[in-house]
Design a protein around this motif. Structure first.
Motif, mmCIF file in Angstrom:
data_model
loop_
_atom_site.group_PDB
_atom_site.id
_atom_site.type_symbol
_atom_site.label_atom_id
_atom_site.label_comp_id
_atom_site.label_asym_id
_atom_site.label_seq_id
_atom_site.Cartn_x
_atom_site.Cartn_y
_atom_site.Cartn_z
ATOM 1 N N ALA A 99 1.359 3.622 -24.724
ATOM 2 C CA ALA A 99 1.849 3.784 -23.335
ATOM 3 C C ALA A 99 1.119 4.715 -22.314
ATOM 4 O O ALA A 99 0.952 6.075 -22.808
ATOM 5 C CB ALA A 99 3.516 4.085 -23.459
ATOM 6 N N PHE A 100 1.335 4.483 -20.952
ATOM 7 C CA PHE A 100 0.613 5.500 -20.134
ATOM 8 C C PHE A 100 1.124 5.010 -18.665
ATOM 9 O O PHE A 100 1.401 3.755 -18.271
ATOM 10 C CB PHE A 100 -0.846 5.255 -20.222
ATOM 11 N N ARG A 101 1.034 6.032 -17.843
ATOM 12 C CA ARG A 101 1.375 5.664 -16.320
ATOM 13 C C ARG A 101 0.125 5.475 -15.691
ATOM 14 O O ARG A 101 -1.121 5.978 -16.213
ATOM 15 C CB ARG A 101 1.969 6.975 -15.741
ATOM 16 N N TRP A 102 0.057 4.765 -14.594
ATOM 17 C CA TRP A 102 -0.976 4.103 -14.095
ATOM 18 C C TRP A 102 -0.985 4.117 -12.494
ATOM 19 O O TRP A 102 0.383 4.233 -12.136
ATOM 20 C CB TRP A 102 -1.629 2.797 -14.631
ATOM 21 N N GLU A 103 -1.940 3.890 -11.764
ATOM 22 C CA GLU A 103 -1.863 3.504 -10.344
ATOM 23 C C GLU A 103 -2.776 2.598 -10.178
ATOM 24 O O GLU A 103 -4.046 2.367 -10.853
ATOM 25 C CB GLU A 103 -2.571 4.767 -9.737
ATOM 26 N N PHE A 104 -2.356 1.700 -9.322
ATOM 27 C CA PHE A 104 -3.293 0.405 -8.787
ATOM 28 C C PHE A 104 -3.259 0.707 -7.391
ATOM 29 O O PHE A 104 -2.436 0.835 -6.870
ATOM 30 C CB PHE A 104 -2.313 -0.719 -9.354
ATOM 31 N N SER A 105 -4.673 0.227 -6.928
ATOM 32 C CA SER A 105 -4.801 0.498 -5.717
ATOM 33 C C SER A 105 -5.883 -0.561 -5.178
ATOM 34 O O SER A 105 -6.601 -1.246 -5.829
ATOM 35 C CB SER A 105 -5.147 1.765 -5.029
ATOM 36 N N GLY A 106 -5.993 -0.828 -3.725
ATOM 37 C CA GLY A 106 -6.984 -1.774 -3.263
ATOM 38 C C GLY A 106 -6.338 -2.487 -2.070
ATOM 39 O O GLY A 106 -5.425 -1.978 -1.619
ATOM 40 N N LYS A 107 -7.232 -3.048 -1.480
ATOM 41 C CA LYS A 107 -7.108 -3.946 -0.177
ATOM 42 C C LYS A 107 -6.678 -5.417 -0.682
ATOM 43 O O LYS A 107 -7.515 -6.122 -1.126
ATOM 44 C CB LYS A 107 -8.150 -4.091 0.687
ATOM 45 N N ASN A 108 -5.590 -5.634 -0.107
ATOM 46 C CA ASN A 108 -5.176 -7.409 -0.273
ATOM 47 C C ASN A 108 -5.708 -8.139 0.648
ATOM 48 O O ASN A 108 -5.436 -8.465 1.713
ATOM 49 C CB ASN A 108 -3.391 -7.361 -0.191
ATOM 50 N N SER A 109 -6.890 -8.676 0.196
ATOM 51 C CA SER A 109 -7.744 -9.549 1.028
ATOM 52 C C SER A 109 -7.805 -11.037 0.245
ATOM 53 O O SER A 109 -8.578 -11.721 0.763
ATOM 54 C CB SER A 109 -9.160 -8.893 1.127
#
Length: 158
Positions: A99-109
Motif C-alpha cells: 500500500a502506498f500514497r501516490w501522485e499522478f500528473s501530466g497533460k490531458n492531450s
C-alpha cells in the motif's frame, strides 16, 4: 534419462526460487516504471492473466490482463501521454500486499473516457493497494480524489 529428469527438476526449482526472489515491492516499482515509460504492454507484463483492477471512481472492477492493459493502462496513457505516476509515501507491505500514497500528473492531450482532450494539466493524489503473487500483480485497487480530477478535466473557458 535420469540426468534429464534431474535437469528438468532443477530447472523447475530454479524457476520457482527465481520468482520467489522477486519481492512484491520490486514488482510494483518496475510496474510503475513501465507506466512512466508510457508503455502499456510493458506494464501489463507485470499483471497475472486473471488480475482484477479496481478503480474506486468507476466502481466496477476490470478483470483480466488484456482488459486491464487496454481499458486501464492504455486508456490512461492515451489520455495523458506524458504522465508521471510516483510514490509519495514510504510503501507499507505485509507479505504479498503493498500500500502506498501516490501522485499522478501530466497533460490531458488525448481522449479520456470518451471525452476529447482538454489540454489541461492534471495532478491528483491517491492510494493503491496491490497484491503480488509469484512475481505478478493479481489485484490492484486505486482510491483517489475523482472529484478533483473531474474538475481538472473540465474544458477551460476561453
Amino acid at each position: 534419462m535420469k540426468s534429464m529428469k534431474l535437469a528438468v527438476i532443477s530447472l523447475a526449482l530454479f524457476s520457482h526460487f527465481a520468482l520467489a526472489d522477486v519481492s512484491p515491492l520490486s514488482v510494483v516499482k518496475d510496474y510503475m516504471s513501465a507506466w512512466n515509460a508510457h508503455d502499456p504492454a510493458k506494464a501489463a507484463q507485470y499483471l497475472s492473466s486473471d488480475v482484477v483492477y479496481y478503480d474506486a471512481a468507476s466502481g466496477a472492477p476490470v478483470k483480466g490482463k488484456n482488459n486491464a492493459e487496454k481499458e486501464v493502462i492504455g486508456a490512461f496513457i492515451k489520455a495523458v501521454p506524458d504522465l508521471t505516476w510516483k510514490m509519495t509515501s514510504k510503501p507499507v507491505y505485509d507479505h504479498d500486499t503493498i500500500a502506498f500514497r501516490w501522485e499522478f500528473s501530466g497533460k490531458n492531450s488525448g481522449e479520456w473516457a470518451g471525452s476529447p482532450a482538454t489540454h489541461n494539466q492534471i495532478k491528483f493524489e491517491g492510494v493503491s493497494y496491490i497484491t503480488v503473487n509469484n512475481g505478478k500483480i493479481t489485484w490492484q485497487g486505486d482510491y483517489y480524489d475523482s472529484k478533483k480530477l473531474d474538475e481538472e478535466l473540465k474544458p477551460q473557458a476561453k
